[in-house]
Write an enzyme that holds these catalytic residues in place. Structure first.
Site, PDB file in Angstrom:
ATOM      1  N   HIS A  27      42.238  64.286  23.572  1.00  0.00           N
ATOM      2  CA  HIS A  27      41.050  63.616  23.031  1.00  0.00           C
ATOM      3  C   HIS A  27      41.094  63.362  21.531  1.00  0.00           C
ATOM      4  O   HIS A  27      40.176  62.771  20.984  1.00  0.00           O
ATOM      5  CB  HIS A  27      39.792  64.428  23.356  1.00  0.00           C
TER       6      HIS A  27
HETATM    7  C1  UD1 Z   1      34.459  66.609  18.705  1.00  0.00           C
HETATM    8  C2  UD1 Z   1      35.039  67.321  17.480  1.00  0.00           C
HETATM    9  C3  UD1 Z   1      36.432  67.834  17.805  1.00  0.00           C
HETATM   10  C4  UD1 Z   1      36.428  68.673  19.060  1.00  0.00           C
HETATM   11  C5  UD1 Z   1      35.823  67.876  20.188  1.00  0.00           C
HETATM   12  C6  UD1 Z   1      35.770  68.657  21.469  1.00  0.00           C
HETATM   13  C7  UD1 Z   1      34.371  66.395  15.279  1.00  0.00           C
HETATM   14  C8  UD1 Z   1      34.828  65.573  14.147  1.00  0.00           C
HETATM   15  N1  UD1 Z   1      35.191  66.382  16.356  1.00  0.00           N
HETATM   16  O1  UD1 Z   1      35.268  65.461  18.961  1.00  0.00           O
HETATM   17  O2  UD1 Z   1      36.882  68.643  16.736  1.00  0.00           O
HETATM   18  O3  UD1 Z   1      37.749  69.059  19.376  1.00  0.00           O
HETATM   19  O4  UD1 Z   1      34.490  67.494  19.797  1.00  0.00           O
HETATM   20  O5  UD1 Z   1      35.263  67.875  22.506  1.00  0.00           O
HETATM   21  O6  UD1 Z   1      33.343  67.008  15.201  1.00  0.00           O
HETATM   22  N2  UD1 Z   1      30.604  61.488  23.901  1.00  0.00           N
HETATM   23  C9  UD1 Z   1      29.914  61.430  25.085  1.00  0.00           C
HETATM   24  N3  UD1 Z   1      29.132  62.488  25.431  1.00  0.00           N
HETATM   25  C10 UD1 Z   1      29.012  63.592  24.650  1.00  0.00           C
HETATM   26  C11 UD1 Z   1      29.717  63.622  23.443  1.00  0.00           C
HETATM   27  C12 UD1 Z   1      30.518  62.578  23.077  1.00  0.00           C
HETATM   28  O7  UD1 Z   1      29.994  60.450  25.813  1.00  0.00           O
HETATM   29  O8  UD1 Z   1      28.286  64.527  25.042  1.00  0.00           O
HETATM   30  C13 UD1 Z   1      31.495  60.354  23.525  1.00  0.00           C
HETATM   31  C14 UD1 Z   1      30.806  59.316  22.686  1.00  0.00           C
HETATM   32  O9  UD1 Z   1      31.327  58.079  23.014  1.00  0.00           O
HETATM   33  C15 UD1 Z   1      31.246  59.683  21.281  1.00  0.00           C
HETATM   34  C16 UD1 Z   1      32.667  60.190  21.526  1.00  0.00           C
HETATM   35  O10 UD1 Z   1      32.602  60.842  22.790  1.00  0.00           O
HETATM   36  O11 UD1 Z   1      31.200  58.624  20.413  1.00  0.00           O
HETATM   37  C17 UD1 Z   1      33.160  61.142  20.497  1.00  0.00           C
HETATM   38  O12 UD1 Z   1      32.256  62.240  20.297  1.00  0.00           O
HETATM   39  P1  UD1 Z   1      32.244  63.017  18.889  1.00  0.00           P
HETATM   40  O13 UD1 Z   1      31.268  64.135  18.925  1.00  0.00           O
HETATM   41  O14 UD1 Z   1      32.122  62.042  17.772  1.00  0.00           O
HETATM   42  O15 UD1 Z   1      33.725  63.585  18.756  1.00  0.00           O
HETATM   43  P2  UD1 Z   1      34.717  64.237  19.822  1.00  0.00           P
HETATM   44  O16 UD1 Z   1      35.864  63.318  20.028  1.00  0.00           O
HETATM   45  O17 UD1 Z   1      33.996  64.755  21.024  1.00  0.00           O
END
Ligand code: UD1
Length: 381
Positions: free
Chosen positions: A205
């Site tokens: 991811h």
């Molecule tokens: C975040 C953390 C990363 C961690 C990861 C574990 C940061 C910078 N990154 O990355 O260190 O390893 O979490 O999962 O804080 N989304 C959903 N549902 C959710 C959450 C996210 O659909 O409940 C999707 C959305 O499209 C979102 C994307 O995932 O834009 C990324 O989510 P985000 O929280 O920005 O970062 P992660 O890649 O999850």
């Protein structure tokens, strides 16, 4: 002593659980759990609260997704209101996600001391958002609780006072050891049609691996080859699912196609993200784990399961020196060669790094109570 504990994203939940449990044993501590809801999906958040027996958050900030600036800024605005209302003695943050840096910064600006659990880890790769979060959080924290000795060297090199650094061990491993028996009873293997040691687990991811088409393509090419030799199970992250669809990868890689339709007989099988207990069972029984996550490098080390890390660097060198982790990068040939070599061998014996013994949260809370007694909080913030 009033402590605000912060969680926001999936890897935070298993780190905060043992700390809250320990705090509850001390009547002199009042704890408030704030969930920023950086992660908000049922299977990225709520499932973990259930599995880990975490109390319902006292406060939900409902931040959700967004660009780094948007997400961090929204958390800061909302968290400031919480701090002004609650006026805690300490803010405690864990790990390196955006919620961690946002809340640490907000707190310290109001003169409220900050404790950072899992401080000092460095990948020395500033293109990783987590690396920036780690550097900034450590720079402004008053109590730096570290999981491995390399973290102390990093912090001292950055000019931190050694009085602020405490080698207390790994709270995520507290959670693993506490829940291992419970997870052994999980039926995830039979549900997914898997036999112990006859499959590999993949997690993928990191933005650097999945948001750039060529990088994702290279990794998928490697996986296409590896799945010819062993079944791969992939609990997919929402970010990666989005990118696979956006890049139309299932057109290029036919092995993905089947699986986006969730065919568990296929040799590359995609599931929705799993809860903590099921995932722990899944990796415990795997022949091999391929990952770009940070925490999984540590969990496989304690479980004695071979782990190939699909990154050029790791902020957790102890998992390579003293564990089962091998850094393989993201080139197809290297990944395939390393995977085939692991498949041909028996697993290495388990070996837990120093202080990864289930007692890290006890040590942390004891130190915080001592420091509070000594009036050290007043000199900080
Ligand atoms: C975040 C953390 C990363 C961690 C990861 C574990 C940061 C910078 N990154 O990355 O260190 O390893 O979490 O999962 O804080 N989304 C959903 N549902 C959710 C959450 C996210 O659909 O409940 C999707 C959305 O499209 C979102 C994307 O995932 O834009 C990324 O989510 P985000 O929280 O920005 O970062 P992660 O890649 O999850």
């Amino acid at each position: 002593m009033k402590i605000i504990n912060v969680v926001g994203a999936r890897p935070n939940f298993m780190k905060i659980a043992p700390l809250i449990e320990e705090m509850k044993k001390h009547p002199e501590i009042t704890q408030i759990l704030v969930h920023t809801e950086q992660h908000y999906d049922q299977n990225m958040s709520k499932l973990f609260f259930d599995d880990l027996g975490l109390p319902k958050p006292n406060i939900n900030l409902r931040i959700g997704s967004g660009s780094h600036a948007e997400q961090t800024a929204r958390i800061m605005i909302e968290f400031e209101k919480v701090l002004l209302r609650e006026n805690p003695d300490l803010t405690l943050v864990v790990g390196d996600v955006n919620s961690c840096v946002a809340c640490a910064l907000t707190s310290i600006k109001l003169g409220i001391p900050v404790a950072h659990v899992e401080a000092g880890l460095r990948s020395f790769d500033r293109t990783m958002p987590e690396e920036i979060n780690r550097i900034v959080t450590d720079a402004i924290s008053d109590f730096l609780f570290i999981t491995e000795k390399s973290a102390k060297d990093n912090l001292l090199r950055e000019g931190k006072l050694k009085e602020k650094i405490f080698f207390t061990g790994n709270v995520m491993i507290d959670t693993l050891l506490k829940n291992k028996k419970k997870s052994d009873a999980s039926e995830v293997l039979s549900k997914l049609n898997l036999k112990p040691k006859e499959y590999a687990v993949l997690t993928l991811h990191r933005p650097a691996n999945v948001d750039v088409r060529e990088n994702l393509e290279r990794i998928l090419e490697a996986l296409e080859e590896v799945q010819k030799h062993i079944k791969i199970v992939y609990p997919i992250h929402p970010r990666t699912k989005k990118m696979i669809n956006e890049f139309r990868m299932s057109k290029t890689f036919s092995f993905l196609d089947d699986n986006l339709t969730k065919n568990s007989n296929s040799s590359f099988f995609i599931t929705e993200p799993l809860g903590y207990l099921d995932f722990l069972k899944l990796i415990s029984e795997a022949k091999l784990v391929l990952t770009d996550s940070g925490g999984i490098q540590e969990e496989t080390t304690v479980l004695g399961v071979p782990c190939l890390t699909l990154r050029k660097n790791t902020e957790r060198p102890i998992t390579i020196k003293g564990g089962t982790n091998i850094l393989v990068g993201t080139q197809k040939d290297k990944i395939v060669k390393a995977a085939l070599s692991v498949l041909a061998k028996n697993n290495r014996p388990k070996k837990s790094p120093e202080k990864w013994d289930g007692l890290a949260s006890k040590r942390i809370i004891r130190i915080l109570l001592e420091q509070y007694e000594l009036n050290k909080f007043k000199e900080k913030g």
